[in-house]
Structure formats: C-alpha cells, structure tokens
Design a protein around this motif. Structure first.
Motif, PDB file in Angstrom:
ATOM      1  N   GLY A  22      -6.964  13.090  -9.497  1.00 51.34           N
ATOM      2  CA  GLY A  22      -6.338  13.971 -10.483  1.00 51.34           C
ATOM      3  C   GLY A  22      -5.175  13.309 -11.213  1.00 51.34           C
ATOM      4  N   GLN A  23      -4.576  12.270 -10.607  1.00 50.72           N
ATOM      5  CA  GLN A  23      -3.452  11.592 -11.253  1.00 50.72           C
ATOM      6  C   GLN A  23      -3.889  10.324 -11.999  1.00 50.72           C
ATOM      7  OE1 GLN A  23       0.375  11.463  -9.411  1.00 50.72           O
ATOM      8  NE2 GLN A  23      -0.120  13.060  -7.930  1.00 50.72           N
ATOM      9  N   GLY A  24      -5.200  10.228 -12.249  1.00 50.67           N
ATOM     10  CA  GLY A  24      -5.744   9.046 -12.911  1.00 50.67           C
ATOM     11  C   GLY A  24      -5.081   8.743 -14.248  1.00 50.67           C
ATOM     12  N   ARG A  67      10.244   7.188 -13.066  1.00 53.55           N
ATOM     13  CA  ARG A  67      10.521   6.632 -11.733  1.00 53.55           C
ATOM     14  C   ARG A  67       9.405   5.690 -11.291  1.00 53.55           C
ATOM     15  NH1 ARG A  67      12.888  11.578 -11.716  1.00 53.55           N
ATOM     16  NH2 ARG A  67      11.133  12.794 -10.939  1.00 53.55           N
ATOM     17  N   ASP A  68       8.185   5.985 -11.720  1.00 55.33           N
ATOM     18  CA  ASP A  68       7.081   5.088 -11.369  1.00 55.33           C
ATOM     19  C   ASP A  68       7.222   3.724 -12.052  1.00 55.33           C
ATOM     20  OD1 ASP A  68       5.322   5.821  -9.354  1.00 55.33           O
ATOM     21  OD2 ASP A  68       4.412   7.382 -10.583  1.00 55.33           O
ATOM     22  N   LEU A  69       7.778   3.722 -13.242  1.00 54.57           N
ATOM     23  CA  LEU A  69       8.019   2.431 -13.907  1.00 54.57           C
ATOM     24  C   LEU A  69       9.060   1.635 -13.113  1.00 54.57           C
ATOM     25  CD1 LEU A  69       8.293   3.514 -17.665  1.00 54.57           C
ATOM     26  CD2 LEU A  69       6.345   2.396 -16.544  1.00 54.57           C
ATOM     27  N   ASN A 104       5.870   4.617   1.821  1.00 54.77           N
ATOM     28  CA  ASN A 104       5.828   6.036   1.488  1.00 54.77           C
ATOM     29  C   ASN A 104       6.790   6.294   0.322  1.00 54.77           C
ATOM     30  OD1 ASN A 104       5.996   8.885   1.475  1.00 54.77           O
ATOM     31  ND2 ASN A 104       5.604   8.982   3.669  1.00 54.77           N
ATOM     32  N   HIS A 105       6.233   6.708  -0.803  1.00 58.92           N
ATOM     33  CA  HIS A 105       7.028   6.969  -2.013  1.00 58.92           C
ATOM     34  C   HIS A 105       7.354   8.473  -1.999  1.00 58.92           C
ATOM     35  CE1 HIS A 105       8.071   6.197  -6.281  1.00 58.92           C
ATOM     36  NE2 HIS A 105       7.375   7.263  -6.626  1.00 58.92           N
ATOM     37  N   LEU A 106       8.291   8.805  -1.140  1.00 61.77           N
ATOM     38  CA  LEU A 106       8.602  10.208  -0.872  1.00 61.77           C
ATOM     39  C   LEU A 106       9.043  10.946  -2.144  1.00 61.77           C
ATOM     40  CD1 LEU A 106       8.726  11.782   1.851  1.00 61.77           C
ATOM     41  CD2 LEU A 106      11.182  11.304   1.880  1.00 61.77           C
ATOM     42  N   VAL A 161       0.855  -1.184   0.000  1.00 58.80           N
ATOM     43  CA  VAL A 161       0.000   0.000   0.000  1.00 58.80           C
ATOM     44  C   VAL A 161       0.891   1.234   0.000  1.00 58.80           C
ATOM     45  CG1 VAL A 161      -1.853   1.252   1.165  1.00 58.80           C
ATOM     46  CG2 VAL A 161      -1.730  -1.243   1.359  1.00 58.80           C
ATOM     47  N   GLU A 162       0.899   1.943  -1.109  1.00 59.22           N
ATOM     48  CA  GLU A 162       1.679   3.171  -1.165  1.00 59.22           C
ATOM     49  C   GLU A 162       0.753   4.337  -0.856  1.00 59.22           C
ATOM     50  OE1 GLU A 162       3.444   5.022  -4.928  1.00 59.22           O
ATOM     51  OE2 GLU A 162       2.440   6.489  -3.653  1.00 59.22           O
ATOM     52  N   PHE A 163       1.126   5.137   0.126  1.00 59.20           N
ATOM     53  CA  PHE A 163       0.254   6.259   0.485  1.00 59.20           C
ATOM     54  C   PHE A 163       1.032   7.432   1.061  1.00 59.20           C
ATOM     55  CE2 PHE A 163      -0.089   5.592   5.177  1.00 59.20           C
ATOM     56  CZ  PHE A 163       0.500   4.337   5.283  1.00 59.20           C
ATOM     57  N   SER A 164       0.343   8.537   1.148  1.00 52.46           N
ATOM     58  CA  SER A 164       0.865   9.818   1.628  1.00 52.46           C
ATOM     59  C   SER A 164       1.860  10.424   0.636  1.00 52.46           C
ATOM     60  CB  SER A 164       1.474   9.707   3.023  1.00 52.46           C
ATOM     61  OG  SER A 164       1.562  11.005   3.584  1.00 52.46           O
ATOM     62  N   SER A 165       3.045   9.830   0.508  1.00 49.49           N
ATOM     63  CA  SER A 165       4.034  10.235  -0.510  1.00 49.49           C
ATOM     64  C   SER A 165       4.126  11.741  -0.789  1.00 49.49           C
ATOM     65  CB  SER A 165       3.744   9.505  -1.832  1.00 49.49           C
ATOM     66  OG  SER A 165       3.615   8.129  -1.620  1.00 49.49           O
ATOM     67  N   PRO A 166       4.362  12.552   0.241  1.00 47.22           N
ATOM     68  CA  PRO A 166       4.451  13.999   0.000  1.00 47.22           C
ATOM     69  C   PRO A 166       5.789  14.360  -0.644  1.00 47.22           C
ATOM     70  CG  PRO A 166       4.967  13.519   2.283  1.00 47.22           C
ATOM     71  CD  PRO A 166       4.596  12.201   1.644  1.00 47.22           C
ATOM     72  N   ASN A 167       5.867  15.586  -1.131  1.00 49.62           N
ATOM     73  CA  ASN A 167       7.130  16.073  -1.665  1.00 49.62           C
ATOM     74  C   ASN A 167       7.903  16.789  -0.570  1.00 49.62           C
ATOM     75  OD1 ASN A 167       6.347  15.124  -4.174  1.00 49.62           O
ATOM     76  ND2 ASN A 167       5.395  17.076  -4.723  1.00 49.62           N
ATOM     77  N   ILE A 168       9.205  16.552  -0.505  1.00 45.11           N
ATOM     78  CA  ILE A 168      10.001  17.205   0.534  1.00 45.11           C
ATOM     79  C   ILE A 168      10.168  18.691   0.217  1.00 45.11           C
ATOM     80  CG2 ILE A 168      11.209  15.081   1.160  1.00 45.11           C
ATOM     81  CD1 ILE A 168      13.681  16.211  -0.298  1.00 45.11           C
ATOM     82  N   LEU A 227      11.759  11.424 -15.718  1.00 41.48           N
ATOM     83  CA  LEU A 227      10.593  12.097 -15.127  1.00 41.48           C
ATOM     84  C   LEU A 227       9.941  11.255 -14.038  1.00 41.48           C
ATOM     85  CD1 LEU A 227      10.370  12.584 -18.540  1.00 41.48           C
ATOM     86  CD2 LEU A 227       8.956  14.379 -17.541  1.00 41.48           C
ATOM     87  N   TYR A 228       8.967  11.899 -13.430  1.00 44.16           N
ATOM     88  CA  TYR A 228       8.106  11.277 -12.416  1.00 44.16           C
ATOM     89  C   TYR A 228       7.612   9.899 -12.886  1.00 44.16           C
ATOM     90  CZ  TYR A 228       3.803  11.297  -9.487  1.00 44.16           C
ATOM     91  OH  TYR A 228       2.795  11.004  -8.619  1.00 44.16           O
ATOM     92  N   GLY A 229       7.114   9.850 -14.116  1.00 41.28           N
ATOM     93  CA  GLY A 229       6.574   8.598 -14.656  1.00 41.28           C
ATOM     94  C   GLY A 229       7.654   7.542 -14.854  1.00 41.28           C
TER      95      GLY A 229
HETATM   96  N1  ARG Z   1       4.704  12.943  -4.602  1.00 42.81           N
HETATM   97  C1  ARG Z   1       3.561  12.926  -5.456  1.00 42.81           C
HETATM   98  C2  ARG Z   1       2.758  14.194  -5.261  1.00 42.81           C
HETATM   99  O1  ARG Z   1       2.904  14.862  -4.261  1.00 42.81           O
HETATM  100  C3  ARG Z   1       2.645  11.769  -5.198  1.00 42.81           C
HETATM  101  C4  ARG Z   1       3.250  10.420  -5.470  1.00 42.81           C
HETATM  102  C5  ARG Z   1       2.224   9.405  -5.842  1.00 42.81           C
HETATM  103  N2  ARG Z   1       2.782   8.124  -6.044  1.00 42.81           N
HETATM  104  C6  ARG Z   1       3.342   7.667  -7.171  1.00 42.81           C
HETATM  105  N3  ARG Z   1       3.824   6.446  -7.163  1.00 42.81           N
HETATM  106  N4  ARG Z   1       3.403   8.396  -8.229  1.00 42.81           N
HETATM  107  O2  ARG Z   1       1.968  14.524  -6.143  1.00 42.81           O
END
Ligand code: ARG
Length: 576
Positions: free
Chosen positions: A340-342, A316-318, A157-159, A117-124, A312-314
């Motif tokens: 929104g990230q659908g 890294r997601d791969l 947490n995918h920080l 379960v990946e959740f929260s994952s805020p940006n530093i 990019l973000y994507g």
């Molecule tokens: N850090 C991203 C944000 O604040 C959310 C990450 C979501 N998780 C992922 N695997 N892309 O928007």
C-alpha cells in the motif's frame, strides 16, 4: 569439500565468461532424474554472451570436466545436465552436513557487504496489530537469511514516533488526562497503558469533529514538542517508553530483535540539510502554499513541507535514507513495508534520484500483500466486525491455546512441557503461514488450517523434525557410529541427498530475491521427500550396516530442517 553446485558453477565460469552473473543461483532440478541430478539452464548466459542457449550448452558439455564425483555432463537443448557418481555424492554431502552442523547452509556470497533491513516500524501509542505481523516477520527472516549468506546486516526499526498526531495526543493528555487517570500513577499500574493512549486519541479525534478549534491546540502542542518544551517532551517520552515496552513483549515471543531502533523523531534536526539542498538545486517548488518536489509525469510530487512549515513522513524518509547511507554505505537497503505504500517509496526514491544520489538504486521497497481476517465468512483486512483492530498478541494467544488442544489430542503425555510446546507450535503456525506464500500475495488468516499437522504448515515441519529426533533416539546408535552414506542408493535417498546439497543456494537465492517463501517451499519439499521415503523404506532394520548409513541421512536431514526452521523463526522441537 564445497557444494558440488558451487564447484560446477565455478568451472562453467572458466569455460564461458559470465560477467557479473552469479551462476550458482541459476541451477534447477531436471524434470526426470534419469536425465541428471542437476540442470544448468543457459538462458541468462545467452543474454550476456549474445549466443544461442543450445550453442552455449554444447560448449559447456564439450569442455573438460575432471571432478572425480561427476559421472556425466550432457547438453540437452538449452540445458546442461550433470549426473553425479552416487556413492561419492552421498558420502560428500553427508560429510559436509555433519562437519558443518548447524552452520550448514552458510555461504560467503555476501562477504564484505552491508545490508540495512528496515522492518516492523510500528507507530507508538498504538498496539502491534495483526497487520504488523508481515513486516515484522518478513523483515526478521530476511535478516536471518542475509546473515546466513555472509552479509553484515543492520536490523533496523524505524519507529513511528513523530508527526502532528502526537500534537493531538498531547492536547488530549492535557484536556482529559486527569479524568482518565494519567496524572496519577495509572500509567505504571495499568496492565495496558497503551490502551489509555489509544482512548485519548480516539476521544480527541471525535471532539475535533465538532470543535475544529481544537485542531489548532493540537498543532500548538506539536510545535511545543518540536521546540523541546519540557512538559511536551516528558509526556512524549513516556508514551514512547511505554509503547516500546509493550512492543518488546510481542517481539520476544516472535523471536524478533533489532540492532537499531531509530524513530522518526531522530530526523527532526536532520531534515533542514536536505531541504536546503532541494531548495538550492531548484528542485523544491511551491504548490498551493506548500513545498513539493515534482517527479516524473505519472508520479505525483512529493510533499516536503506543509503550508504551516511542518515536515512530513516523506521528508523524514529522505533524511533517514541520507543518514543510513552515511552511516552504513550499504550495498542494499530494504524497506519491508506493505504494498500500500508503494507510491510513497517511488516518490521518496525518485526525489533521491533527482538529487543525483548514487545510492538511490540500492534502495528496495520489499513490499508484501495484506493479511486478511475472517469475519462472519468474509475475508477482510485486519479488523473485527465492529471495526476494531485485531491485536497481534491476541492472535498469538489464540494460536497458542488452539495449539495446546491440537498437540494434546495427539500426545497427551507431555507433562509440564506442554506450555512451552504449545507456544512454539502456536506462534510457529502463525509465523509460517506468513512465510509460506510469496510475499506479494495476500494471506487469509485461518488458524485451524495453519495448525493442521497434515497441510503445508509450521506444525507439519516441526512434527517432521520431531520424527527425525525420535528415529535417532530410538535407534540407540551413537552418531559417531553412523555410516558414511555410501550404501544409500535408493532413488528416494538420492532425492533427499540432492535436497541437502541445494540448501545453501536456496538460502542465498531467498536472500537475493528477498523471498523467504523460497526457503519455506524448500523445507516443505524436503519434508515431503522424506515422508515418501519413510513410507517405503525402513530406517532401522535388521541390516545393521544399512541402518547406520540411513541414520546418518536422518541426522543430516535433522540438521538442515532445524537450521531452516530457525531461519524462519520457528522452533525445531524435539518432542510434541
Ligand atoms: N510507521 C509506518 C506505518 O506504520 C511505517 C514506516 C515504514 N518505513 C518507512 N521508512 N517509511 O505505516
């Protein structure tokens, strides 16, 4: 003795062959209690068996049913209704709750399976803001629900700690660091160092607007960071540590914790592998100087590498999906991220599917609606009128302050414990507001409403728990002297016992559908049924026997409500 519902489900599975269908989660409550205590709809089975639902219902009802606690099995159209023998039923349910205690509701449906379960994952370099609440709490509650259903769970947490933005931040540090006091020990002494980083970031962005040259400097800094330049690394690490320390304070207040914190930076050296594979298989194509993977017609291609070679973000997601699969061989991997990230997740999952990854179908975007704040009578997305982000810690402070007033008004004699109670009620009210609505819906943040003791709120549930504790305390009868429940024959009592019997399937269904609101609504039902009962019947009366039997029901309700609240990250208070 196992839940009746499970035993019935197993018997049905012997009568008809359900294939992979999990029958235990399909039951419903008959609309009218004279029809039965439990209903089994045959629609899903009809699809598997290719047979008409009423026909299946008849077949099930006509088969042999030899449970001593079952009084009647009747087919009614597409449903099969089951009627329990009241005395046996109350005894069994109560015995099960009391024996299991706080473990009641735990099942083994997830045994041997792992869920990430990946959740929260805020940006530093930023604060946790009110919009982080939903991912953070839905994620933690999903972790709790899955654990209660027997899954082995990785709370991840995918920080957000990587990307060209950090080049900007480093450039800003170099440019204004001294002036802003970053070079001396301000980071340590400031009570909000994250705000310092924020300021740097805002400042460089506005300067970039007038001086585009700076953009190049920022890019150069990010390249340095990627190349492992010691100054860049050290400063970045500093930013990361300081931000994490700040996040943790809020997580602690919310009852949130992670097994793994793996930032996007971790995937820096893991991306080349999958990019190579994309290139070798011919999936990676050039588009306006950048490299992309094309997807189905209606989905735009996923950008893998920009013209300047940066990922990019994507991308890294791969790499992170590959890593998660390699490490955990999950049966499900949830991404608890706003709706929104659908499109982003459809693209990422789509690329993995094009690569023929068998696990791609196990990835789920557990999406949710937004949290809106009220600004001058308008509901808007997480910002104040001046456009400022609303910090999560401020929201929790406000909630706690208001909870303090509300609780003291009701009960002025709480002494020192008021501080702890106010925190539990305030934070709980905010958290529950998030768990109550189906996750796809948007939530309007309305603190007064969340804190009302009368509405469908966290405080209302906590107060119901307090009430159970109060009754048990007041009776002065030790739990070892409680009755076995066989005297509980009132309709309201039966309704409550049925509610208790459903608990483990409610948890399992909420886990399966990734829908914590199923549990929230269940607890509201339970509290509602109890209040109806309490308004009509006395628990402690002159009839000593009946009192002892009713106390045992109250004790079981207390156990279930307490467990349910904990799963939802609310504290089951004993006084308030
Ligand atoms: N850090 C991203 C944000 O604040 C959310 C990450 C979501 N998780 C992922 N695997 N892309 O928007």
């Amino acid at each position: 003795m196992r839940p009746y519902q499970r035993q019935i489900a197993e018997r049905i599975a012997e009568i008809v062959d359900p294939g992979d269908l999990d029958l235990s989660s399909l039951f419903s409550v008959p609309p009218d209690s004279t029809l039965g205590d439990l209903a089994f709809p045959c629609f899903q089975l009809a699809r598997t068996l290719k047979e008409a639902p009423p026909r299946i219902a008849e077949r099930i009802a006509e088969a042999a049913w030899e449970f001593p606690w079952l009084a009647e099995v009747v087919a009614a159209g597409p449903y099969v209704n089951f009627l329990y023998d009241s005395g046996a039923f109350s005894r069994d349910v109560l015995a099960r709750v009391i024996a299991a205690g706080e473990a009641f509701g735990t099942s083994d449906v997830g045994e041997g399976k792992t869920v990430v379960v990946e959740f929260s994952s805020p940006n530093i370099a930023k604060h946790l803001a009110v919009h982080h609440l939903r991912s953070t709490m839905l994620g933690q509650v999903m972790v709790n629900l899955l654990r209660a259903s027997g899954y082995s769970v990785v709370a991840l947490n995918h920080l957000g700690d990587w990307g060209t933005n950090f080049g900007k931040l480093l450039a800003a540090w170099e440019r204004y660091g001294e002036e802003e006091g970053l070079e001396d020990s301000l980071i340590e002494t400031s009570d909000d160092p994250v705000a310092l980083f924020n300021k740097l970031y805002v400042r460089i962005n506005s300067e970039i607007e007038t001086d585009p040259q700076l953009e190049e400097t920022a890019r150069a800094w990010f390249r340095k960071l990627e190349a492992g330049d010691p100054v860049a690394r050290e400063r970045w690490q500093r930013i990361r540590d300081v931000s994490w320390a700040r996040f943790e304070k809020v997580y602690k207040r919310l009852g949130v914790s992670f097994d793994e914190v793996i930032g996007e930076s971790f995937y820096e050296d893991k991306m080349p592998e999958i990019i190579d594979e994309l290139a070798k298989t011919g999936l990676l194509v050039e588009s306006e100087g950048a490299e992309v993977v094309a997807l189905e017609e209606e989905i735009p291609p996923l950008l893998i590498r920009k013209r300047d070679g940066s990922t990019l973000y994507g991308t890294r997601d791969l790499a992170s999906a590959e890593y998660r699969w390699g490490r955990w061989q999950f049966s499900r991997a949830l991404y608890v991220v706003d709706a929104g990230q659908g499109l982003h997740f459809r693209q990422v999952f789509g690329v993995l599917r094009r690569l023929g990854r068998s696990y791609a179908d196990r990835l789920e975007h557990t999406e949710f609606g937004i949290m809106r704040m009220n600004v001058d009578g308008q509901w808007i997305k997480g910002r104040t009128r001046k456009g400022q982000i609303v910090l999560l810690e401020d929201v929790l402070d406000d909630a706690t302050a208001l909870a303090r007033e509300v609780v003291l008004r009701k009960n002025p004699d709480l002494g020192d414990s008021i501080e702890e109670i106010a925190e539990a009620v305030g934070v709980g009210a905010v958290v529950f507001s998030d768990m109550k609505a189906r996750r796809g819906r948007d939530v309007n943040f309305d603190l007064e409403k969340f804190l009302s003791f009368e509405g469908e709120t966290g405080p209302y549930l906590q107060y119901t728990h307090v009430r159970f504790c109060g009754i048990l305390r007041k009776s002065e009868i030790d739990s070892s002297d409680h009755g076995d429940g066989s005297l509980l024959v009132e309709a309201e009592e039966k309704a409550l016992l049925l509610c208790l019997d459903r608990f483990d399937t409610v948890i399992a269904r909420a886990a399966l559908e990734a829908e914590p609101s199923i549990l929230s609504q269940y607890l509201l039902d339970l509290a509602g049924e109890f209040n109806a009962y309490y308004a009509k019947h006395r628990i402690i009366s002159d009839d000593g026997d009946l009192t002892r039997h009713r106390l045992s029901l109250i004790d079981a309700l207390r156990v279930v409500l307490s467990r349910g609240l904990r799963i939802l990250c609310l504290e089951p208070l004993e006084r308030m």
